[in-house]
Each structure stands twice: as C-alpha cells, then as structure tokens.
Scaffold this motif. Structure first.
Motif, mmCIF file in Angstrom:
data_model
loop_
_atom_site.group_PDB
_atom_site.id
_atom_site.type_symbol
_atom_site.label_atom_id
_atom_site.label_comp_id
_atom_site.label_asym_id
_atom_site.label_seq_id
_atom_site.Cartn_x
_atom_site.Cartn_y
_atom_site.Cartn_z
ATOM 1 N N ALA A 112 -5.462 7.724 3.105
ATOM 2 C CA ALA A 112 -5.833 7.306 1.755
ATOM 3 C C ALA A 112 -4.876 6.244 1.228
ATOM 4 N N GLN A 113 -3.609 6.346 1.598
ATOM 5 C CA GLN A 113 -2.631 5.353 1.160
ATOM 6 C C GLN A 113 -2.904 3.999 1.820
ATOM 7 N N THR B 6 -7.387 -2.127 -0.002
ATOM 8 C CA THR B 6 -8.484 -2.480 -0.919
ATOM 9 C C THR B 6 -7.988 -2.952 -2.279
ATOM 10 N N ASP B 7 -6.802 -2.539 -2.690
ATOM 11 C CA ASP B 7 -6.318 -2.925 -4.024
ATOM 12 C C ASP B 7 -5.704 -4.319 -4.076
ATOM 13 N N TYR B 8 -5.454 -4.885 -2.917
ATOM 14 C CA TYR B 8 -4.833 -6.207 -2.919
ATOM 15 C C TYR B 8 -5.852 -7.275 -3.319
ATOM 16 N N ASP C 39 -11.450 5.395 9.229
ATOM 17 C CA ASP C 39 -11.879 6.644 8.601
ATOM 18 C C ASP C 39 -12.964 7.324 9.433
ATOM 19 N N GLU D 217 -3.786 12.153 3.663
ATOM 20 C CA GLU D 217 -3.117 11.478 2.546
ATOM 21 C C GLU D 217 -2.588 10.110 2.961
ATOM 22 N N ASP E 61 2.864 1.778 6.122
ATOM 23 C CA ASP E 61 1.898 2.866 5.992
ATOM 24 C C ASP E 61 1.221 3.169 7.326
ATOM 25 N N ARG F 203 -5.835 2.922 2.819
ATOM 26 C CA ARG F 203 -7.031 2.398 2.175
ATOM 27 C C ARG F 203 -6.702 1.807 0.803
ATOM 28 N N GLN F 204 -5.883 2.502 0.055
ATOM 29 C CA GLN F 204 -5.528 2.021 -1.281
ATOM 30 C C GLN F 204 -4.785 0.695 -1.214
ATOM 31 N N ASP F 205 -3.814 0.595 -0.315
ATOM 32 C CA ASP F 205 -3.035 -0.638 -0.210
ATOM 33 C C ASP F 205 -3.898 -1.814 0.238
#
Length: 254
Positions: free
Chosen positions: A134-135, A141-143, A165, A131, A103, A137-139
């Motif tokens: 955002a990907q 923070t979601d871990y 950011d 976008e 990413d 950040r998602q990868d």
C-alpha cells in the motif's frame, strides 16, 4: 522428518501390510482352493479398475505439478513488477525516486525474510507485506509529474503497481492445498480398491507374486506421496522459491 524418509517409510509400511495380508490369507485358504479358477469377470473388472485409477492418478499428479508451476510464475511476475517500478522511477526527482526505491527494497526484504516463512508455516501472507505494498502504491500514484518525460513514465508505473498487486493476490491464492479433501478421499479409496483387487485374484505366497504385489503397492504409494508432496506449492516438496526476488534485487540478502 525429511520428505524422502517419509516416502520410504510409507512405501515400506504399505508393502509390509500387503505381504502380511497375503500370507495370512494364504494360510487360512481352503486346501482345495485353486487360484487358476478366478472368474474372467473379476480379471476384467480388475483391469478396468486399474486403468481408471491410473488415469485419475496421472491427472492428479499433472494438476498439482501445474499448480506448483503456476505458483512459481506468480512469484516471477511479482518480482518483475517490482523490478520495473525500481528501474522506471529513475526519471523522477531524487527524493521521490529514492523513497519509492526504499519502499520496494523494504517490500522485497519482507517477502524474502519473513513472509516466505509465514506462507510455509501458516499458508498465509503477512499483514505487514500488504502495508508495504500500500505504501508503494501511495508513493507512486500520489506523485504529480513535473515534466512531459515524467508524465510519460507515470501511467506505466501505475500499471506495474496494479500488476504487482495482482501477482501478490495470485500468490496468496496459491498458498493453500491444491487438492480438495473430497479428491483425497477418492484417491485413497481408489488405492484401497485397486490394491484389494489383488487379493480378489487369489494371489498366493510364491516369491514372484509377492514381489509383484509389493512393487504394485509401492508404486501406488509413491504416486500418492508425490501428489501430497506437491499439494502445497510453498510448503513442502519441490516448492516454489523466492529466488526471482533475489535475482532481480541482489542487494537484498535473503
């Protein structure tokens, strides 16, 4: 047209206009007109107008140069945050690590190959870049960390995403012109007044006076061009570059 050619043409045009006006004025001047009889108050006003305008020009040049330097700092901060994310995820499992690094690579490639041109041409950032951010950040923070070592790395990674950011937002704020239109109106009006005072001093067409008037006009034209050239940090002149991304991610080809 290259910027240096625009500068040369602008300086030549300004000098030619001043010389032509001077020659025409001298030709139409009364035979008994004495340039040495210029009132002292006009000389005093001319001096102060020149000093004030020189200060304004200096502040404008300093302002646009500072904005250009700040724009480059935003790029450096963004690239550094990405590099920290890329390196810190080494403690994560291989599949998570490789996904986040992929990413990051995609984001860097988007900025270097496409978004930079978007900024230069349209003074805006690309939607796809947002976008990709955002990907990332998602990868990140979601871990859910599985070990204490991963838990210790998690919060610094989240902080680096926040720094990324913020740096991107700062870069977006720096894509437009630095000087407001009202400032340009003041600079151009001040230039016209300052150069016009040369004629108030009843300059004649002697070679020495014409050379000095031409050099004076060329100097003001150069300063205005310098301000215009630095006014958009990512679009023209000595622009901020994407080199920090390429330095920290040499495997990305710009």
């Amino acid at each position: 047209m290259p910027d240096w050619l625009v500068l040369v043409l602008a300086m030549l045009a300004a000098v030619v206009v001043v010389v032509i006006i001077t020659l025409v004025r001298d030709k139409r001047a009364a035979e008994d007109e004495d340039p040495s009889e210029t009132p002292d108050v006009i000389e005093y006003m001319t001096m102060w107008i020149g000093v004030i305008y020189a200060i304004v020009l200096g502040l404008a040049v300093a302002g646009v140069w500072e904005a250009r330097s700040a724009a480059q700092d935003h790029v450096q901060a963004e690239a550094q945050a990405l590099h920290e994310i890329y390196e810190r995820v080494r403690v994560y499992p291989p599949d998570t690590r490789d996904r986040i690094r992929a990413d990051v690579d995609a984001y860097v490639a988007q900025v270097v190959d496409k978004e930079w041109k978007e900024m230069a041409d349209h003074t805006r950032l690309s939607r796809h870049g947002a976008e990709l951010l955002a990907q990332i950040r998602q990868d990140v923070t979601d871990y859910e960390p599985k070990t204490d070592f991963q838990a210790q790395a998690y919060q610094p990674l989240v902080d680096q995403v926040a720094a990324l950011d913020q740096a991107r937002s700062s870069r977006a704020d720096s894509t437009g012109a630095t000087m407001p239109n009202v400032v340009w109106i003041g600079l151009l009006t001040g230039a016209a007044i300052t150069i016009g005072m040369v004629f108030a001093l009843q300059i004649r067409r002697s070679r020495r006076e014409l050379v000095l008037a031409g050099l004076f006009t060329a100097t003001i034209t150069f300063m205005l061009f310098l301000i215009w050239d630095f006014d958009e940090p990512y679009s023209r002149g000595i622009t901020a570059t994407a080199q920090p991304f390429l330095n920290l991610f040499p495997h990305i080809k710009g």
